[in-house]
Write a protein that holds these residues in place. Structure first.
Motif, PDB file in Angstrom:
ATOM      1  N   TRP A  27       0.847  -1.197   0.000  1.00 21.95           N
ATOM      2  CA  TRP A  27       0.000   0.000   0.000  1.00 21.95           C
ATOM      3  C   TRP A  27       0.882   1.246   0.000  1.00 21.95           C
ATOM      4  CZ3 TRP A  27      -5.383   0.440  -0.108  1.00 21.95           C
ATOM      5  CH2 TRP A  27      -6.075  -0.783  -0.117  1.00 21.95           C
ATOM      6  N   GLN A  32      -2.515   4.209  -6.647  1.00 20.53           N
ATOM      7  CA  GLN A  32      -3.851   4.777  -6.769  1.00 20.53           C
ATOM      8  C   GLN A  32      -4.790   4.227  -5.705  1.00 20.53           C
ATOM      9  OE1 GLN A  32      -4.651   7.256  -8.516  1.00 20.53           O
ATOM     10  NE2 GLN A  32      -6.883   7.291  -8.327  1.00 20.53           N
ATOM     11  N   LYS A  33      -4.690   2.932  -5.404  1.00 23.11           N
ATOM     12  CA  LYS A  33      -5.597   2.347  -4.420  1.00 23.11           C
ATOM     13  C   LYS A  33      -5.384   2.963  -3.037  1.00 23.11           C
ATOM     14  CE  LYS A  33      -2.785  -1.711  -3.134  1.00 23.11           C
ATOM     15  NZ  LYS A  33      -2.775  -3.189  -3.052  1.00 23.11           N
ATOM     16  N   THR A  34      -4.142   3.348  -2.734  1.00 26.21           N
ATOM     17  CA  THR A  34      -3.865   3.993  -1.453  1.00 26.21           C
ATOM     18  C   THR A  34      -4.511   5.370  -1.398  1.00 26.21           C
ATOM     19  OG1 THR A  34      -1.752   2.823  -1.301  1.00 26.21           O
ATOM     20  CG2 THR A  34      -2.049   4.746   0.115  1.00 26.21           C
ATOM     21  N   TYR A  37      -8.222   4.893  -1.029  1.00 23.53           N
ATOM     22  CA  TYR A  37      -8.497   4.456   0.343  1.00 23.53           C
ATOM     23  C   TYR A  37      -8.484   5.642   1.305  1.00 23.53           C
ATOM     24  CZ  TYR A  37      -7.348   2.752   5.012  1.00 23.53           C
ATOM     25  OH  TYR A  37      -7.317   2.558   6.363  1.00 23.53           O
ATOM     26  N   GLU A  57     -19.999   0.965  -6.128  1.00 16.65           N
ATOM     27  CA  GLU A  57     -18.621   1.037  -6.605  1.00 16.65           C
ATOM     28  C   GLU A  57     -18.469   1.959  -7.810  1.00 16.65           C
ATOM     29  OE1 GLU A  57     -17.352  -2.960  -7.255  1.00 16.65           O
ATOM     30  OE2 GLU A  57     -17.229  -3.429  -5.108  1.00 16.65           O
ATOM     31  N   THR A  66     -11.496   7.662 -10.373  1.00 19.16           N
ATOM     32  CA  THR A  66     -10.563   6.540 -10.381  1.00 19.16           C
ATOM     33  C   THR A  66     -11.237   5.327 -11.001  1.00 19.16           C
ATOM     34  OG1 THR A  66      -9.041   5.261  -8.998  1.00 19.16           O
ATOM     35  CG2 THR A  66     -11.234   5.688  -8.093  1.00 19.16           C
ATOM     36  N   GLY A  70      -9.324   0.194  -8.072  1.00 19.84           N
ATOM     37  CA  GLY A  70      -8.864   0.942  -6.904  1.00 19.84           C
ATOM     38  C   GLY A  70      -9.934   1.059  -5.841  1.00 19.84           C
ATOM     39  N   ARG A  72     -12.445  -1.059  -5.353  1.00 19.12           N
ATOM     40  CA  ARG A  72     -12.649  -2.378  -4.740  1.00 19.12           C
ATOM     41  C   ARG A  72     -11.544  -2.706  -3.745  1.00 19.12           C
ATOM     42  NH1 ARG A  72     -14.361  -4.778 -10.598  1.00 19.12           N
ATOM     43  NH2 ARG A  72     -16.592  -4.247 -10.462  1.00 19.12           N
ATOM     44  N   ASP A  73     -10.306  -2.377  -4.103  1.00 22.39           N
ATOM     45  CA  ASP A  73      -9.196  -2.602  -3.173  1.00 22.39           C
ATOM     46  C   ASP A  73      -9.384  -1.778  -1.902  1.00 22.39           C
ATOM     47  OD1 ASP A  73      -7.866  -4.430  -4.760  1.00 22.39           O
ATOM     48  OD2 ASP A  73      -6.576  -2.923  -5.706  1.00 22.39           O
ATOM     49  N   ALA A  74      -9.780  -0.516  -2.077  1.00 23.28           N
ATOM     50  CA  ALA A  74      -9.971   0.372  -0.927  1.00 23.28           C
ATOM     51  C   ALA A  74     -11.094  -0.136  -0.028  1.00 23.28           C
ATOM     52  CB  ALA A  74     -10.276   1.788  -1.406  1.00 23.28           C
TER      53      ALA A  74
END
Length: 238
Positions: A27, A32-34, A37, A57, A66, A70, A72-74
């Motif tokens: 992370w 981008q996912k960070t 989040y 989503e 985004t 990203g 979904r990960d968050a």
């Protein structure tokens, strides 16, 4: 032992620094996912995404500009922290504000966070101690304008920095989600808070950074207890 001189740099950009505070190498701050989040987390804490709200989503992806991956990960990360609830077929909703969970989380923080401050006084580098202090570089301006997002971000970064500086990743991984949950309730304390009250709160946090920088382990533990509104044992004696 005298405290080192800690000075606040001007104009530092505030981020939640979730990657470093959690110790999760996948992370990294520039991913981008960070970033997604951190933005969703802050909106959850501030109530922009209220308890019980359904999180679509695609709508989130459009709102935060985004991709779906990203988001979904968050959401997966937030679900692990207990901040959102994900159910097959029924989707994702913001977790309720649970007073029992708040009390239990607070009790856990009282046990863990002062110990983290104590460890930080023993283990923190000069750079880590300075980073704790620097979190509040723009604190006076945020207090003057009652900039709630900035104040929340500062508070999260400070407590994460202390947890990280403890040198105990296991404790940090327990503590960070507890802090995030507590922050959802903590924001309500801003209602009616004066500029001076906010400044006093900021100074209390800076004092913890100074004591940690001095290497005073017991003093750091007591100072963190005061931030958590717990009177240290020595202070409670008549």
């Amino acid at each position: 032992m005298a405290s080192p001189s800690l000075k606040s740099p001007a104009g530092r950009r505030l981020v939640l620094d979730v990657a470093n505070s959690s110790g999760l190498e996948d992370w990294a701050p520039d991913l981008q996912k960070t970033k997604v989040y951190e933005r969703i987390l802050l909106d959850l804490i501030l109530g922009e995404l209220p308890a019980g709200a359904r999180l679509d989503e695609q709508s989130l992806a459009a709102h935060y500009d985004t991709g779906l991956a990203g988001v979904r990960d968050a959401l997966g990360r937030l679900a692990l922290e207990g901040l959102v609830i994900r159910r097959a077929r029924s989707g994702t909703t913001v977790a309720p504000l649970d007073l029992v969970e708040l009390r239990q989380g607070y009790e856990a923080r009282v046990l863990i966070e002062p110990h983290c401050a104590q460890l930080a006084a023993k283990n923190a580098s000069k750079a880590e101690a300075q980073a704790m202090y620097d979190v509040f570089a723009d604190g006076e301006e945020a207090a003057r304008t009652c900039d709630l997002p900035a104040l929340v971000a500062m508070d999260l970064r400070f407590h994460a920095a202390v947890a990280r500086a403890s040198g105990n990743l296991a404790l940090a991984r327990i503590l960070i989600p507890l802090q995030h949950k507590a922050a959802r309730f903590w924001v309500f304390s801003f209602n009616g808070a004066s500029e001076q009250e906010l400044l006093d709160e900021i100074e209390e946090h800076r004092q913890v950074a100074r004591i940690i920088a001095s290497g005073d382990a017991e003093g750091s533990r007591r100072a963190m207890l005061r931030i958590l509104d717990v009177q240290p044992e020595a202070d409670a004696r008549p």
